[in-house]
Design an enzyme around this catalytic site. Structure first.
Site, short mmCIF file in Angstrom:
data_model
loop_
_atom_site.label_atom_id
_atom_site.label_comp_id
_atom_site.label_asym_id
_atom_site.label_seq_id
_atom_site.Cartn_x
_atom_site.Cartn_y
_atom_site.Cartn_z
N SER A 219 0.85 -1.19 0.00
CA SER A 219 0.00 0.00 0.00
C SER A 219 0.88 1.24 0.00
CB SER A 219 -0.89 0.01 1.25
OG SER A 219 -1.52 1.27 1.43
N TYR B 118 -1.83 -0.79 10.41
CA TYR B 118 -1.92 -1.12 8.98
C TYR B 118 -0.70 -0.59 8.22
CZ TYR B 118 -3.61 -1.16 4.16
OH TYR B 118 -3.72 -1.36 2.81
#
Length: 262
Positions: free
Chosen positions: A139, A152
Site C-alpha cells: 500500500s 496497517y
C-alpha cells in the site's frame, strides 16, 4: 499483448473480492490455472478459479491449508500473489496509537505481514523449482502513513521491506519478487456501506456517499479519481509474467498521483 502465461499456475490470497478477485480473473483470462484462497468463498471466485479454498489467512493453519490445496490441485505453483490484507471492519478500531490494543496490532500484522511470510515460506520449494514469481500487494501507506487503523501502515511497510529482502535472496536463484502499492482502490473495503470506508465517514461526521464523492480530492490524487481493482490486477499480471523477466525487487505505486515524492 500476450503475457506468455498460458499453462502457468497461481495461488492468489484474499481472492474473493476486490483486488484479489480482479487478479484471479486477469490471470485466468491469460490462461493461468488459479487457486483462490479467502475466508469466505464467493460465486465470483469459484467462476474465476479452478479451485477456491476457504481459509483464515491470518492464521498459520489457514495459510498452510491454502498452499497445500494449491499444490494438490495444481501440481506446483508458478505464481504467488500475496494479496490478502486490510482487516475485518467489525474488528478494526480507528484512533491514535494509545487507543489501540495489542489484539488489533496482532490482527494487523498477522493478516498484512505474516500471511505473506507464511505463504511464501510454504510455496518457495515449488517456486524455486519452477523459477516462479511472487507479487506482494502492499500500500502507499507503507510510504505515507495516513488516516486509518493503527498497525496497517506499519504492517505494509514491513511487507514492502520483505519483498526487497526476498528479491535479494531468491532473485539469483530464479524467483522474481516484486511489490505493488495501491492508493485508494474502489473495492468493497471503501464502497461497501458496511465496510471500512463507512467507518471512516462516520468518524468524520459525513455520509458515506459524500466521502466516496470527494475521496480522490481528499487523498490528493492528481488524476482526480481513485483506481479500480482491474487496473491494479493488470499490473500484477504483467509483473508475474515472463514479459517482466528482469523486473526484480521493484515497488510499483498505483495511486493516481497521491504520493508527491519519488
Amino acid at each position: 499483448m500476450d503475457l506468455e502465461l498460458t499453462g502457468k499456475t497461481a495461488l492468489v490470497t484474499g481472492a474473493s473480492r476486490g483486488i484479489g478477485l480482479a487478479v484471479a480473473r486477469a490471470l485466468t483470462d491469460e490462461g493461468v490455472r488459479v487457486v483462490g484462497a479467502a475466508r469466505s468463498i464467493t460465486p465470483e471466485l469459484e467462476k474465476a478459479s479452478v479451485a477456491a479454498v476457504s481459509a483464515d489467512l491470518g492464521t498459520a493453519e489457514g495459510v498452510e491449508t491454502a498452499v497445500r490445496t494449491a499444490l494438490d490441485e495444481l501440481g506446483g505453483i508458478d505464481i504467488l500473489v500475496n494479496n490478502v490484507g486490510g482487516g475485518d471492519a467489525d474488528r478494526m478500531r480507528l484512533g491514535g496509537f494509545q487507543d489501540i490494543t495489542d489484539e488489533q496490532w496482532r490482527n494487523m500484522l498477522d493478516l498484512n505481514l505474516f500471511s505473506a511470510v507464511r505463504a511464501t515460506r510454504a510455496a518457495l520449494p515449488s517456486l524455486l523449482e519452477r523459477r516462479g514469481a511472487i507479487v506482494n500487494v502492499s500500500s502507499i501507506n507503507a510510504h505515507l502513513p495516513g488516516p486509518g487503523p493503527t498497525g496497517y501502515s506499519e504492517a505494509k511497510a514491513a511487507l514492502t521491506a520483505l519483498g526487497k529482502r526476498l528479491s535479494e535472496e531468491f532473485g539469483p536463484r530464479g524467483v522474481r519478487v516484486n511489490t505493488v502499492s495501491p492508493g485508494v482502490v474502489g473495492t468493497p473495503l471503501w464502497r461497501d456501506p458496511r465496510g471500512f470506508g463507512a467507518k471512516v465517514a462516520e468518524a468524520a461526521g459525513v455520509s458515506h456517499e459524500t466521502l466516496l464523492a470527494n475521496i480522490a480530492e481528499q487523498f490528493g490524487a492528481a488524476s482526480g479519481r481513485i483506481s479500480e481493482p482491474e487496473e491494479v490486477a493488470a499490473v500484477i499480471a504483467f509483473l508475474a509474467s515472463p514479459r517482466a523477466a528482469n523486473i526484480v525487487g521493484s515497488d510499483y505505486v498505483i495511486d493516481g498521483g497521491t504520493l508527491k515524492t519519488a
